[in-house]
Design an enzyme around this catalytic site. Structure first.
Site, PDB file in Angstrom:
ATOM      1  N   LEU A 140       0.906  -1.148   0.000  1.00 37.73           N
ATOM      2  CA  LEU A 140       0.000   0.000   0.000  1.00 37.73           C
ATOM      3  C   LEU A 140       0.950   1.204   0.000  1.00 37.73           C
ATOM      4  CD1 LEU A 140      -2.567  -1.228   2.675  1.00 37.73           C
ATOM      5  CD2 LEU A 140      -2.743  -1.368   0.172  1.00 37.73           C
ATOM      6  N   PRO A 141       1.250   1.742  -1.181  1.00 39.25           N
ATOM      7  CA  PRO A 141       2.427   2.602  -1.395  1.00 39.25           C
ATOM      8  C   PRO A 141       2.350   3.999  -0.793  1.00 39.25           C
ATOM      9  CG  PRO A 141       1.133   2.479  -3.384  1.00 39.25           C
ATOM     10  CD  PRO A 141       0.482   1.542  -2.408  1.00 39.25           C
ATOM     11  N   CYS A 142       2.494   4.081   0.515  1.00 43.19           N
ATOM     12  CA  CYS A 142       2.475   5.379   1.195  1.00 43.19           C
ATOM     13  C   CYS A 142       3.669   6.244   0.797  1.00 43.19           C
ATOM     14  CB  CYS A 142       2.419   5.190   2.706  1.00 43.19           C
ATOM     15  SG  CYS A 142       3.664   4.099   3.389  1.00 43.19           S
ATOM     16  N   HIS A 143       4.715   5.636   0.262  1.00 45.41           N
ATOM     17  CA  HIS A 143       5.882   6.420  -0.173  1.00 45.41           C
ATOM     18  C   HIS A 143       5.557   7.286  -1.391  1.00 45.41           C
ATOM     19  CE1 HIS A 143       6.053   2.673  -2.516  1.00 45.41           C
ATOM     20  NE2 HIS A 143       6.667   3.384  -3.451  1.00 45.41           N
TER      21      HIS A 143
END
Length: 184
Positions: A140-143
């Protein structure tokens, strides 16, 4: 609360140690570095106080996550859509994390844009807080969420790791300088 089995598998990817965590339903957490390598880690005490603990790489191979992470860290665009997830959090957190899953590989959005995507346009700070509590970074690409001023903002793994993940995806225009803690 009933007892559940938590599976763990350590791996080395992208020059870092990562630990995968799963329940019988799917992947629950991806931690990095020395973060929560032991079952008595803070996250597990909060979300799984009654648990059996078991090392089992086969669980993660069956989920398909090991091969997908290998591909991701080799620089190959990956969709984690087929990996079963068992994400634990409040309804708001889950909405934010679902919004993260909609950000395509190689793209970034701001906290304001993410808040708008989940129908909470005034909740930028709350979105930032939920983003920081994401149990499944990379998947879940929070970056991929950056400040309104186009620079990197906080990341649980540190701004260096955030920059490395973005660079791995071909995103090199995001400035590491000018970090503003609350630039949503």
């Amino acid at each position: 609360m009933s007892e559940i089995t938590i599976y763990r598998h350590n791996m080395h990817l992208g020059n870092r140690d990562w630990t995968l965590w799963a329940s019988d339903k799917g992947l629950i957490r991806l931690s990095f570095g020395n973060e929560e390598k032991l079952p008595e880690g803070a996250w597990l005490r909060t979300y799984a106080p009654l648990h059996r603990y078991q090392e089992d790489q086969a669980v993660f191979a069956q989920l398909g996550i090991i091969s997908e992470l290998d591909r991701y860290f080799a620089g190959i665009p990956v969709s984690f859509e087929g990996v079963p997830l068992d994400v634990w959090g409040t309804p708001f957190q889950q909405a934010v994390w679902k919004g993260l899953a909609s950000i395509p590989h190689g793209e970034v959005i701001t906290y304001r844009e993410l808040a708008g995507r989940i129908g909470r346009p005034q909740a930028m700070r709350a979105v930032g807080t939920a983003n920081g509590q994401n149990p499944l970074p990379v998947i879940l690409p929070c970056h991929r969420v950056i400040g309104a001023n186009g620079t990197l903002t906080g990341y649980r793994g540190g701004l260096t790791l955030k920059q490395e993940l973005l660079t791995l995806e071909g995103i090199t225009h995001v400035g590491a300088a000018g970090h503003e803690r609350f630039a949503f």
